[in-house]
Design an enzyme around this catalytic site. Structure first.
Site, PDB file in Angstrom:
ATOM      1  N   ASN A  11       0.863  -1.178   0.000  1.00  0.00           N
ATOM      2  CA  ASN A  11       0.000   0.000   0.000  1.00  0.00           C
ATOM      3  C   ASN A  11       0.903   1.232   0.000  1.00  0.00           C
ATOM      4  O   ASN A  11       1.456   1.597   1.030  1.00  0.00           O
ATOM      5  CB  ASN A  11      -0.890  -0.043   1.261  1.00  0.00           C
ATOM      6  CG  ASN A  11      -1.778   1.180   1.396  1.00  0.00           C
ATOM      7  OD1 ASN A  11      -1.869   2.001   0.476  1.00  0.00           O
ATOM      8  ND2 ASN A  11      -2.436   1.296   2.541  1.00  0.00           N
ATOM      9  N   LYS A  13       0.089   4.194  -0.316  1.00  0.00           N
ATOM     10  CA  LYS A  13      -0.588   5.369   0.260  1.00  0.00           C
ATOM     11  C   LYS A  13      -0.338   6.589  -0.632  1.00  0.00           C
ATOM     12  O   LYS A  13      -0.308   6.446  -1.851  1.00  0.00           O
ATOM     13  CB  LYS A  13      -0.152   5.586   1.717  1.00  0.00           C
ATOM     14  CG  LYS A  13      -0.322   4.295   2.537  1.00  0.00           C
ATOM     15  CD  LYS A  13      -0.156   4.476   4.010  1.00  0.00           C
ATOM     16  CE  LYS A  13      -0.346   3.135   4.717  1.00  0.00           C
ATOM     17  NZ  LYS A  13      -0.265   3.241   6.166  1.00  0.00           N
ATOM     18  N   HIS A  99      -9.632   0.853   4.661  1.00  0.00           N
ATOM     19  CA  HIS A  99      -8.371   1.055   5.391  1.00  0.00           C
ATOM     20  C   HIS A  99      -8.629   1.993   6.568  1.00  0.00           C
ATOM     21  O   HIS A  99      -9.429   2.918   6.475  1.00  0.00           O
ATOM     22  CB  HIS A  99      -7.308   1.636   4.457  1.00  0.00           C
ATOM     23  CG  HIS A  99      -5.957   1.628   5.071  1.00  0.00           C
ATOM     24  ND1 HIS A  99      -5.569   2.580   5.993  1.00  0.00           N
ATOM     25  CD2 HIS A  99      -4.921   0.775   4.953  1.00  0.00           C
ATOM     26  CE1 HIS A  99      -4.343   2.289   6.403  1.00  0.00           C
ATOM     27  NE2 HIS A  99      -3.923   1.207   5.786  1.00  0.00           N
ATOM     28  N   GLU A 101      -7.113   4.395   7.695  1.00  0.00           N
ATOM     29  CA  GLU A 101      -6.920   5.826   7.409  1.00  0.00           C
ATOM     30  C   GLU A 101      -8.125   6.410   6.688  1.00  0.00           C
ATOM     31  O   GLU A 101      -8.232   7.631   6.543  1.00  0.00           O
ATOM     32  CB  GLU A 101      -5.638   6.013   6.576  1.00  0.00           C
ATOM     33  CG  GLU A 101      -4.397   5.839   7.434  1.00  0.00           C
ATOM     34  CD  GLU A 101      -3.170   5.363   6.675  1.00  0.00           C
ATOM     35  OE1 GLU A 101      -3.138   5.485   5.442  1.00  0.00           O
ATOM     36  OE2 GLU A 101      -2.244   4.858   7.336  1.00  0.00           O
ATOM     37  N   GLU A 186      -5.546  -5.268  10.418  1.00  0.00           N
ATOM     38  CA  GLU A 186      -4.565  -4.216  10.677  1.00  0.00           C
ATOM     39  C   GLU A 186      -4.904  -3.505  11.979  1.00  0.00           C
ATOM     40  O   GLU A 186      -5.753  -2.602  11.997  1.00  0.00           O
ATOM     41  CB  GLU A 186      -4.572  -3.200   9.535  1.00  0.00           C
ATOM     42  CG  GLU A 186      -4.178  -3.799   8.195  1.00  0.00           C
ATOM     43  CD  GLU A 186      -3.577  -2.738   7.283  1.00  0.00           C
ATOM     44  OE1 GLU A 186      -2.491  -2.973   6.762  1.00  0.00           O
ATOM     45  OE2 GLU A 186      -4.189  -1.670   7.118  1.00  0.00           O
ATOM     46  N   GLY A 192       2.142   2.081  10.795  1.00  0.00           N
ATOM     47  CA  GLY A 192       3.071   3.197  10.620  1.00  0.00           C
ATOM     48  C   GLY A 192       3.731   3.634  11.916  1.00  0.00           C
ATOM     49  O   GLY A 192       4.356   4.686  11.971  1.00  0.00           O
ATOM     50  N   SER A 232       3.246  -2.382  10.301  1.00  0.00           N
ATOM     51  CA  SER A 232       4.698  -2.430  10.549  1.00  0.00           C
ATOM     52  C   SER A 232       5.316  -3.788  10.205  1.00  0.00           C
ATOM     53  O   SER A 232       6.224  -4.244  10.903  1.00  0.00           O
ATOM     54  CB  SER A 232       5.010  -2.022  11.990  1.00  0.00           C
ATOM     55  OG  SER A 232       4.523  -0.710  12.244  1.00  0.00           O
TER      56      SER A 232
END
Ligand code: PGA
Length: 274
Positions: A11, A13, A99, A101, A186, A192, A232
């Site tokens: 991904n 991003k 996701h 985010e 996730e 991150g 991560s």
């Protein structure tokens, strides 16, 4: 039970979205991945470079193209959105949906989260479901992301949160369609941040997803769905995670921006005992 082929999805991003950057990264991914078999590799770049990468990949059997989001309508007055049909035309075969985010359930900033995680675009379980249904109708494979926040984990509600997200995403999706669905677990607090979920705990929660699928469908269907871990994942922790019985691959953010790291993870997945 059918053998599940590991899937390693990068991904990108909002990174490597210029033609020059994306061309350079995909070139390295292609050359470093030469000879890998036994794992599917997907890259999800920003939409600006999908057609560029489609041209470079030329229908590559080794590296497939994914999108980071999709809208559920085919066309119309939906400023900024991309339909499943548009993504399919741009060479996309997988699409990330929900996701963290993009999910909006956090509402406002919570002190537990680092700034980088606090982006929210109002995604809900209902919009995730609409997107998954529409993606399937256009022959795209949804990679549905689920995960708990740090406060949900600390409150002990992780499993319930995950079960609700899985159930909410799958409304109206048939057993046959489930062969095209991928899940990604996730934990929000591990994205991150450099904090990885322990491999045992990641496997346990992926098992919670599989059990939910078994309840919603049947054990055989649940046994064929691929469940990725994301958060991560790096070359030095990938093998330990990927070897877990309920983990069928990885959704890689930061490490997917370095071809060497990304392909090292893909190699770890490809070398797992079948
Ligand atoms: P990370 O991101 O690997 O940088 O933690 C994973 C993701 O957000 O999909």
């Amino acid at each position: 039970m059918l053998k599940r082929t590991p899937l390693i999805a990068g991904n990108w991003k909002m990174n490597k979205g210029t033609a020059a950057e994306a061309t350079a990264l995909i070139g390295e991914v292609l050359s470093k991945s030469e000879g890998i078999s036994g794992a599917e590799i997907v890259v999800c770049p920003p939409s600006t470079v999908l057609y560029t990468l489609k041209g470079i990949l030329g229908g590559s059997e080794r590296v497939a193209l994914g999108a980071q989001d999709v809208y559920w309508k085919s066309a119309g007055a939906y400023t900024g959105q991309l339909s499943p049909e548009m993504l399919a035309d741009a060479g996309v075969s997988y699409v990330l949906i929900g996701h963290s985010e993009r999910r909006g359930r956090f509402g406002v900033a919570e002190p537990d989260f680092t700034e980088g995680i606090l982006k929210h675009f109002g995604e809900t379980d209902a919009s995730v479901n609409r997107k998954a249904v529409a993606a399937l109708a256009a022959n795209l494979k949804p990679v549905i992301c689920v995960g708990e926040t740090l406060s949900e984990r600390e409150e002990g509600t992780t499993d319930g949160v995950i079960q609700a997200q899985v159930e909410g995403a799958l409304d109206g999706i048939s057993t046959t369609q489930m062969t095209h669905i991928v899940f990604a677990y996730e934990p929000v607090w591990a994205i991150g941040t450099g904090k990885t979920c322990s491999s045992d705990e990641a496997d346990r929660v992926c098992g919670v997803i599989r059990a939910a699928l078994s309840d919603l469908y049947d054990a055989e269907t649940a046994g064929t769905v691929r469940i990725l871990y994301g958060g991560s994942m790096k070359p030095d922790n990938a093998s330990e995670l990927l070897v877990q019985p309920n983990i069928d691959g990885g959704l890689i953010g930061g490490a997917s921006l370095k071809a060497g790291d990304f392909i090292a993870i893909a190699k770890a997945a490809a070398s797992l005992p079948s």
